[in-house]
Design an enzyme around this catalytic site. Structure first.
Site: not given
Length: 345
Positions: A13, A15, A149, A313
């Site tokens: 993903g 992140a 975020c 973010n």
């Protein structure tokens, strides 16, 4: 110094991939495992082509995880809490990038997530991962729940004024312009969201889940109203917050609040320029960096202050502040692995 081994759960993903990118350049970390159910057996660079030549790791299934010094959980919402009994036996330090352990009050969690928390007994054991607000609690911490975020951008924008009691107890209006990755940064296999790109639209008009973090973390109990708007960009958040300062306060007082609270913060930059084309925070300039740029403008006639906050973010809003928290927890220089300053043009 020997390196700490790191396992990233949900590494395909946004992140997890971003934490991997940062950790590969960290002098005290060695990533030894990255999981993805969908991509198990494939080289990591099949999903994260920017890492080609930087790592020879292959994705493995979560069931094949082995012990490590640090476990990074980058799973879809709810998964970390539901499977935590398994995770806690694998590593001394666990950092969760999802929203599972951010909210300390189970009732507040139920209000914004519309379900009971699956493991409320674990909530007190996690430190909220916002270094600027919780640096002392993070020292030596072994369980860290990283801040959201949009919440990070809004909290950092407002915290100095609310901490010093400058605004009146009036409604505070917050609007976050978010890139498409802000809507799906934690999913283990949610590495791309083309359906969220290419348009400007209201993402969440009311009831945004990150509102719970603002309620929990910001001083005072002023009415807050948060709206999120999706933008065509993939990375970046630009938040504007509107507050009203009372009679007798001026822009000098606003300046003083930010200087007092953020004077020694390595990743907060105050953007207050009177000429040129870079007078306000711009998330585009922060791509790949862990900085939060904050600016403001005051309307002397009405007392209205517009505060602007920009971050990447995926870095300051997710993986970067996770690494910053880990640095603090281990007693390292908190800027390690986070020295990149962004790009221009």
């Amino acid at each position: 110094m020997s390196k700490l081994s790191v396992a990233i759960v949900g590494g395909s993903g946004y992140a997890g991939g971003e934490f991997l990118r940062l950790a590969l350049n960290h002098p005290h970390l060695e990533v030894t495992q990255v999981t993805s159910e969908r991509n198990a057996g494939d080289p990591v660079h099949f999903v994260h082509p920017n890492l080609r030549g930087r790592t020879h790791l292959k994705f493995r299934r979560m069931a094949d995880l082995e012990a490590a010094d640090v476990l990074i959980l980058a799973l879809p919402h709810g998964n970390a809490a539901k499977h935590f009994a398994r995770f806690e036996g694998l590593a001394e330090t666990i950092i969760d990038l999802s929203a599972d352990f951010r909210i300390k009050d189970p009732e507040l969690y139920r209000k914004y997530y519309e379900e009971d928390h699956p493991a409320p007994e674990l909530l007190p054991s996690f430190v909220y991962g916002n270094p600027e607000l919780h640096r002392e609690e993070l020292r030596g911490a072994t369980r860290i729940a990283c801040a959201g975020c949009l919440a990070t951008s809004a909290i950092l924008a407002l915290y100095p004024l609310l901490k010093l009691g400058v605004p009146l107890p009036k409604d505070i209006m917050i609007t976050g312009l978010v890139g498409s990755s802000a809507a799906g940064a934690s999913g283990s296999d949610a590495s791309h969201h083309p359906e969220r790109e290419g348009s400007l639209r209201v993402y969440k008009a009311t009831g945004h889940r990150h509102h719970a973090e603002l309620t929990q973390e910001l001083p005072g109990r002023f009415p807050l109203h948060l709206t999120a708007i999706s933008t065509p960009r993939v990375r970046g958040i630009l938040t504007t917050a509107q507050v009203f300062i009372p009679d007798g306060y001026s822009e000098r007082d606003v300046w003083g609040a930010y200087r007092e609270v953020y004077a020694d913060e390595p990743f907060i930059r105050i953007v207050k320029v009177r000429k040129g084309i870079h007078r306000y925070p711009d998330p585009k300039l922060l791509d790949g960096s862990n900085f939060c740029d904050i600016g403001f403008e005051t309307d002397d006639e009405t007392g209205r202050v517009v505060i602007m906050s920009a971050i990447d973010n995926l870095v300051k809003g997710t993986a970067g502040h996770a690494l910053q928290c880990l640095n603090i927890a281990r007693g390292w220089d908190e800027t390690l692995g986070l020295e990149f300053v962004g790009l221009h043009p």
